[in-house]
Enzyme design. Structure first.
Site, PDB file in Angstrom:
ATOM      1  N   PHE A  11      25.990  43.888  41.734  1.00 14.99           N
ATOM      2  CA  PHE A  11      26.991  44.359  42.705  1.00 14.99           C
ATOM      3  C   PHE A  11      27.807  45.528  42.130  1.00 14.99           C
ATOM      4  O   PHE A  11      27.723  46.661  42.607  1.00 14.99           O
ATOM      5  CB  PHE A  11      27.863  43.154  43.095  1.00 14.99           C
ATOM      6  CG  PHE A  11      29.144  43.474  43.813  1.00 14.99           C
ATOM      7  CD1 PHE A  11      29.166  44.358  44.882  1.00 14.99           C
ATOM      8  CD2 PHE A  11      30.340  42.860  43.426  1.00 14.99           C
ATOM      9  CE1 PHE A  11      30.357  44.643  45.552  1.00 14.99           C
ATOM     10  CE2 PHE A  11      31.522  43.132  44.092  1.00 14.99           C
ATOM     11  CZ  PHE A  11      31.533  44.030  45.139  1.00 14.99           C
ATOM     12  N   GLY A  36      20.710  40.286  39.527  1.00 10.28           N
ATOM     13  CA  GLY A  36      20.695  41.606  40.179  1.00 10.28           C
ATOM     14  C   GLY A  36      19.441  41.761  41.028  1.00 10.28           C
ATOM     15  O   GLY A  36      18.523  40.947  40.944  1.00 10.28           O
ATOM     16  N   ASP A  56      16.277  42.959  29.293  1.00 10.30           N
ATOM     17  CA  ASP A  56      17.286  41.934  29.007  1.00 10.30           C
ATOM     18  C   ASP A  56      18.136  42.453  27.849  1.00 10.30           C
ATOM     19  O   ASP A  56      17.645  42.594  26.724  1.00 10.30           O
ATOM     20  CB  ASP A  56      16.560  40.635  28.627  1.00 10.30           C
ATOM     21  CG  ASP A  56      17.514  39.515  28.279  1.00 10.30           C
ATOM     22  OD1 ASP A  56      18.716  39.794  28.030  1.00 10.30           O
ATOM     23  OD2 ASP A  56      17.071  38.361  28.243  1.00 10.30           O
ATOM     24  N   SER A  75      25.965  40.524  33.575  1.00  6.48           N
ATOM     25  CA  SER A  75      26.348  39.105  33.461  1.00  6.48           C
ATOM     26  C   SER A  75      26.253  38.457  34.839  1.00  6.48           C
ATOM     27  O   SER A  75      26.620  39.089  35.838  1.00  6.48           O
ATOM     28  CB  SER A  75      27.804  38.943  32.983  1.00  6.48           C
ATOM     29  OG  SER A  75      28.134  37.549  32.955  1.00  6.48           O
ATOM     30  N   GLY A 102      26.422  48.014  19.578  1.00 14.32           N
ATOM     31  CA  GLY A 102      25.579  48.619  18.533  1.00 14.32           C
ATOM     32  C   GLY A 102      25.027  49.960  19.000  1.00 14.32           C
ATOM     33  O   GLY A 102      24.995  50.937  18.247  1.00 14.32           O
ATOM     34  N   TYR A 145      31.433  31.206  31.061  1.00 15.92           N
ATOM     35  CA  TYR A 145      31.757  32.580  31.485  1.00 15.92           C
ATOM     36  C   TYR A 145      33.050  33.032  30.800  1.00 15.92           C
ATOM     37  O   TYR A 145      33.103  34.109  30.203  1.00 15.92           O
ATOM     38  CB  TYR A 145      31.928  32.606  32.997  1.00 15.92           C
ATOM     39  CG  TYR A 145      32.161  33.976  33.579  1.00 15.92           C
ATOM     40  CD1 TYR A 145      31.129  34.900  33.663  1.00 15.92           C
ATOM     41  CD2 TYR A 145      33.412  34.349  34.073  1.00 15.92           C
ATOM     42  CE1 TYR A 145      31.338  36.157  34.221  1.00 15.92           C
ATOM     43  CE2 TYR A 145      33.625  35.598  34.630  1.00 15.92           C
ATOM     44  CZ  TYR A 145      32.580  36.505  34.707  1.00 15.92           C
ATOM     45  OH  TYR A 145      32.793  37.754  35.264  1.00 15.92           O
ATOM     46  N   TYR A 159      34.511  46.060  16.893  1.00 12.74           N
ATOM     47  CA  TYR A 159      33.785  47.337  16.755  1.00 12.74           C
ATOM     48  C   TYR A 159      34.742  48.522  16.776  1.00 12.74           C
ATOM     49  O   TYR A 159      34.516  49.515  16.101  1.00 12.74           O
ATOM     50  CB  TYR A 159      32.716  47.482  17.859  1.00 12.74           C
ATOM     51  CG  TYR A 159      31.363  47.038  17.367  1.00 12.74           C
ATOM     52  CD1 TYR A 159      31.109  45.695  17.077  1.00 12.74           C
ATOM     53  CD2 TYR A 159      30.338  47.953  17.141  1.00 12.74           C
ATOM     54  CE1 TYR A 159      29.886  45.279  16.599  1.00 12.74           C
ATOM     55  CE2 TYR A 159      29.102  47.543  16.659  1.00 12.74           C
ATOM     56  CZ  TYR A 159      28.886  46.207  16.394  1.00 12.74           C
ATOM     57  OH  TYR A 159      27.666  45.799  15.913  1.00 12.74           O
ATOM     58  N   ARG A 186      30.098  32.989  45.976  1.00 13.00           N
ATOM     59  CA  ARG A 186      31.513  33.350  45.910  1.00 13.00           C
ATOM     60  C   ARG A 186      32.124  33.298  47.302  1.00 13.00           C
ATOM     61  O   ARG A 186      31.431  33.325  48.318  1.00 13.00           O
ATOM     62  CB  ARG A 186      31.685  34.736  45.294  1.00 13.00           C
ATOM     63  CG  ARG A 186      31.532  34.661  43.791  1.00 13.00           C
ATOM     64  CD  ARG A 186      31.843  35.966  43.120  1.00 13.00           C
ATOM     65  NE  ARG A 186      30.702  36.851  43.128  1.00 13.00           N
ATOM     66  CZ  ARG A 186      30.653  37.992  42.447  1.00 13.00           C
ATOM     67  NH1 ARG A 186      31.685  38.381  41.732  1.00 13.00           N
ATOM     68  NH2 ARG A 186      29.574  38.743  42.477  1.00 13.00           N
TER      69      ARG A 186
HETATM   70  N1  UDP Z   1      35.947  28.950  47.488  1.00 11.85           N
HETATM   71  C1  UDP Z   1      36.013  28.267  48.685  1.00 11.85           C
HETATM   72  N2  UDP Z   1      34.888  28.182  49.438  1.00 11.85           N
HETATM   73  C2  UDP Z   1      33.708  28.753  49.099  1.00 11.85           C
HETATM   74  C3  UDP Z   1      33.644  29.463  47.871  1.00 11.85           C
HETATM   75  C4  UDP Z   1      34.781  29.532  47.104  1.00 11.85           C
HETATM   76  O1  UDP Z   1      37.067  27.728  49.056  1.00 11.85           O
HETATM   77  O2  UDP Z   1      32.723  28.606  49.857  1.00 11.85           O
HETATM   78  C5  UDP Z   1      37.174  29.056  46.680  1.00 11.85           C
HETATM   79  C6  UDP Z   1      37.001  28.698  45.218  1.00 11.85           C
HETATM   80  O3  UDP Z   1      37.178  27.310  45.006  1.00 11.85           O
HETATM   81  C7  UDP Z   1      38.094  29.530  44.585  1.00 11.85           C
HETATM   82  C8  UDP Z   1      38.163  30.778  45.474  1.00 11.85           C
HETATM   83  O4  UDP Z   1      37.561  30.407  46.690  1.00 11.85           O
HETATM   84  O5  UDP Z   1      39.330  28.852  44.642  1.00 11.85           O
HETATM   85  C9  UDP Z   1      37.439  31.976  44.898  1.00 11.85           C
HETATM   86  O6  UDP Z   1      36.166  31.552  44.521  1.00 11.85           O
HETATM   87  P1  UDP Z   1      35.034  32.520  44.010  1.00 11.85           P
HETATM   88  O7  UDP Z   1      33.814  31.680  43.760  1.00 11.85           O
HETATM   89  O8  UDP Z   1      34.871  33.673  44.938  1.00 11.85           O
HETATM   90  O9  UDP Z   1      35.539  33.140  42.636  1.00 11.85           O
HETATM   91  P2  UDP Z   1      36.586  32.696  41.507  1.00 11.85           P
HETATM   92  O10 UDP Z   1      37.805  33.465  41.840  1.00 11.85           O
HETATM   93  O11 UDP Z   1      36.836  31.220  41.552  1.00 11.85           O
HETATM   94  O12 UDP Z   1      35.951  33.137  40.268  1.00 11.85           O
END
Ligand code: UDP
Length: 309
Positions: A11, A36, A56, A75, A102, A145, A159, A186
């Site tokens: 993205f 990706g 990779d 990532s 590097g 993560y 570095y 997400r």
């Molecule tokens: N979330 C949600 N419903 C979904 C996906 C995510 O309510 O279908 C919530 C998730 O629990 C978090 C927020 O939305 O509180 C953002 O989640 P995301 O996975 O986008 O990224 P994060 O900010 O948690 O890394």
């Protein structure tokens, strides 16, 4: 400039490639394509300023000729993805960052690390400033993560201090826009695809947790400014407009004119309760701040998803 972008088919990586090619620079994009997709860069195929190498980046990277900048964006980046690829996530943040640094040392190139607001974990300080050290559970499911990004920052500074590499660290807060993967899990792709297909929007927990959403074009401009800046300190990049997830769901329903319901599902483990960037440093050093309103950014993102669903 001749720049290397890792995670080029992702993205943010693909938007960065567009940004640099658009400014007349030569770009070498690397990606192993686990999260990706070459669809994100297919429009660059045949452009003499762009080259793609399927690689990779946890393995040794060989790039011939001069390189002026390396932007390490490889990532998995969604909680669903990094739960599916926990070891790859740790490897790309640790070994991948080491390899990319590097290469920067070898080529005497600038280096920019895509770090994350996740270095702050479930923050006890709000909004988050760069001098906050964070509240991360190292052994929880998100730890793969969060700790990878924290290790990446430590390696980047090592570095810089040891080898004098001119390094930059972008702490990227929630960013959205075209080319997010519809199945990446997400909140933005989930809510938009659910709303457009008439399925219920899945709010995790009670929806009172907050996030602050930055449109991709604003973020890319911030990254570019950070790369050409003189600072080596970490810089938060994100949109400080904070909202609850339930309000965000309502906004998506409104903008898609969807009749979908909202359903509540279990909150993921260690899901941060609040998140909002303090962008004072970016404002001062980069003279940067986001300009795209959430409504405007969501409209173009919704149009994008309509085209790919
Ligand atoms: N979330 C949600 N419903 C979904 C996906 C995510 O309510 O279908 C919530 C998730 O629990 C978090 C927020 O939305 O509180 C953002 O989640 P995301 O996975 O986008 O990224 P994060 O900010 O948690 O890394």
């Amino acid at each position: 400039m001749r720049v290397v972008v890792t995670g080029a088919a992702g993205f943010l990586g693909s938007h960065l490639c567009d940004c640099f090619v658009g400014k007349g620079h030569a770009v070498i994009g690397l990606d192993n394509l686990i999260t990706g997709n070459t669809r994100n860069i297919e429009h660059l195929a045949g452009d003499e300023k762009f080259q793609f190498i399927k690689h990779d980046v946890t393995e040794y990277m060989y790039i011939s000729g001069t390189v002026d900048a390396i932007l390490h964006f490889a990532s998995p980046a969604s909680p669903v993805d990094y739960l599916e690829y926990p070891i790859q996530t740790l490897k790309v943040g640790a070994l991948g960052t080491h390899k990319a640094l590097g290469l920067a040392k070898e080529k005497k190139a600038r280096f920019l690390l895509a770090s994350s607001s996740e270095v702050y974990g479930d923050p006890l300080v709000h909004p988050q400033r760069e001098d906050y050290w964070g509240n991360v559970n190292p052994t929880g499911p998100r730890g793969v993560y969060d700790e990878a990004k924290r290790f990446g920052e430590a390696m980047t500074f090592a570095y810089h201090r040891t080898h004098g590499v001119d390094t930059k660290i972008a702490r990227i807060f929630n960013t959205y826009g075209p080319r997010m993967r519809s199945g990446d899990g997400r909140v933005v792709p989930n809510f938009i695809t659910q709303a457009l297909s008439g399925k219920p929007l899945t709010v995790y927990g009670d929806g009172t947790q907050t996030r602050s959403f930055c449109y991709v074009s604003d973020l890319i401009e911030g990254i570019y400014r950070l790369l050409i800046s003189e600072t080596n300190e970490p810089v938060n990049l994100g949109n400080p407009v904070e909202m609850t997830i339930i309000d965000f769901a309502r906004k998506v329903l409104d903008l898609t004119a969807s009749k979908s319901d909202i359903v509540f599902e279990r909150l993921p483990v260690d899901d941060p309760k609040v998140r909002q960037p303090d962008i004072g440093r970016a404002r001062e050093i980069l003279e940067w701040q986001p300009g795209v309103q959430v409504k405007e950014g969501l409209k173009s993102t919704i149009e994008y998803f309509k085209g790919v669903m």
